[in-house]
Scaffold this active site. Structure first.
Site, PDB file in Angstrom:
ATOM      1  N   ASP A  39     -35.932  57.341   1.827  1.00  0.00           N
ATOM      2  CA  ASP A  39     -35.638  58.422   2.465  1.00  0.00           C
ATOM      3  C   ASP A  39     -34.131  58.397   2.464  1.00  0.00           C
ATOM      4  OD1 ASP A  39     -36.504  57.055   4.170  1.00  0.00           O
ATOM      5  OD2 ASP A  39     -36.455  58.667   5.316  1.00  0.00           O
ATOM      6  N   GLU A  67     -38.309  57.376   7.028  1.00  0.00           N
ATOM      7  CA  GLU A  67     -37.559  57.390   8.561  1.00  0.00           C
ATOM      8  C   GLU A  67     -36.812  58.151   9.196  1.00  0.00           C
ATOM      9  OE1 GLU A  67     -34.071  55.651  10.860  1.00  0.00           O
ATOM     10  OE2 GLU A  67     -33.506  56.259   8.813  1.00  0.00           O
ATOM     11  N   HIS A  92     -24.838  60.787   6.181  1.00  0.00           N
ATOM     12  CA  HIS A  92     -25.593  62.456   5.979  1.00  0.00           C
ATOM     13  C   HIS A  92     -24.612  63.398   5.993  1.00  0.00           C
ATOM     14  CE1 HIS A  92     -29.439  61.385   8.915  1.00  0.00           C
ATOM     15  NE2 HIS A  92     -29.127  60.451   8.423  1.00  0.00           N
TER      16      HIS A  92
END
Length: 384
Positions: A74, A139, A354
């Site tokens: 993920d 996660e 991210h």
């Protein structure tokens, strides 16, 4: 486009994984893709899906020692497509860099796991011990139905791991410069200080919980909770949110809610941190409630066989002398440490994770696979 030498099996698989929009907790077919590569190698494949989360436990061999590669399929939401130079789930190479959500965190690591194992099994079909993979699609989210559930299943069956490499992006400036050999624990609290609501013009008829809490806040913020040790920095306490009031400027609030977090190493325990926090609040005579949440205990792996083998593999493959560190947030290593003797994290440079335009240098992808493969050989290759 990358040059022909860069279009390796690891690069191709990384691109195939990035192209699957597996925003947490979705897997988007990543595990099926990986399982299809492992099945011909003689892996026993077991899906342990729960709570809408996809989990894969794969193992080749039945003997110890067990070397496990762990990771997640993920990814965090990419944000608006328009903010990216190219679409986040269309893997794209520009100037020697592969862009796409999950490129660094952590689909390149997953691809490197698979190709390293493929080469190792081809060269050492009768290797010592067992090779395993523990993969989840939970996660980046709340992490309640992913690795923790697989670990519970394995523990109930009495399965133990000797070594585990979590493929988190740990490198800082160049591939191989840092291994995470542990992580701090994370203890959060939601504190509610009770006062008495009233009109700001009549404070004598009210009790302002913000004012009541302020001296305790100053004391908590100033405490040196511990001094850390060889592996962990000193414990930190940080307030993340404070909320009180009705939104009106003429009303004294009746309750103040404070959210805070400890990041702590092995010097302090969660129970000790709770006790010391409450002692401060009690000393200031506050009327309060706290809801505690321990999302991870600290874990540490010293300079044993796994750290030694991975360090040698990095030096032999990349010419880099690696550094051990426990900095950063939590990872699924905190769960795996319950059933594994030695747990470390190692993966690509983490500067873009991210972020918009997440990326990895193309020329780092195949060397990552080579490091994993060399570590396998050092720990599991059967003697000649």
């Amino acid at each position: 486009m990358p040059n022909a030498d860069s279009i390796t099996p690891t690069f191709v698989l990384a691109c195939e994984l990035i192209a699957r929009p597996s925003v947490t907790p979705a897997d988007a077919g990543c595990l099926e893709l990986i399982a299809a590569r492992l099945a011909p190698l003689g892996f026993h494949l077991e899906r342990i899906d729960t709570g809408g989360v996809c989990n894969l436990w794969a193992r080749r061999g039945t003997q110890a020692p067990v070397l496990c590669f762990a990771g997640h399929t993920d990814v965090v939401p990419p944000g608006p497509d328009a903010a990216w130079r190219t679409l986040p789930f269309v893997p794209t190479v520009r100037d020697g860099v592969l862009y796409g959500r999950g490129a660094a965190d952590m689909k390149s690591s997953l691809a490197a796991f698979v190709t390293a194992i493929e080469r190792f099994v081809a060269e050492h079909p009768g290797h010592d011990g067992s090779i395993a993979l523990l993969l989840t699609s939970d996660e980046e989210g709340i992490a309640t139905h992913g690795t923790v559930k697989v670990v519970e299943t394995l523990a109930a069956r009495g399965e133990h791991l000797d070594y585990c490499i979590v493929g988190e992006p740990t490198s800082v400036n160049t591939l191989g410069d840092m291994i995470k050999n542990g992580r701090r624990g994370s203890l959060s609290g939601t504190l509610r200080i009770k006062g008495q609501q009233g009109h700001v013009a009549y404070p004598q008829l009210a009790r302002n919980p913000i004012h009541l809490f302020a001296p305790a806040l100053a004391e908590l913020a100033a405490i040196a909770w511990d001094q850390g040790n060889e592996f962990f920095p000193p414990t930190t306490w940080q307030v993340s949110n404070i909320h009180a009031g009705t939104g009106a400027n003429n009303v004294i609030p009746g309750v103040c809610e404070v959210m805070f977090n400890f990041r702590f190493g092995s010097v302090s325990s969660a129970e000790e941190l709770k006790r010391r926090t409450c002692a401060v609040l009690d000393r200031h005579g506050l009327d309060y409630e706290i809801d505690w949440h321990l999302s991870g205990k600290p874990f540490i792996t010293g300079r044993g066989k796994l750290v030694g083998a991975l360090s040698v593999a990095i030096r032999d493959t990349l010419g880099v002398e690696t550094e051990l560190s426990t900095t950063g947030g939590t990872s699924d290593g905190r769960f795996i440490a319950d059933i594994c003797t030695e747990v470390v994290e190692f993966g690509p440079v983490n500067a873009s994770i991210h972020k918009i335009d997440e990326c990895i240098a193309v020329d780092a992808i195949e060397p990552l696979s080579q490091v994993y493969g060399r570590t396998l050989a050092l720990l599991l290759a059967a003697p000649c």
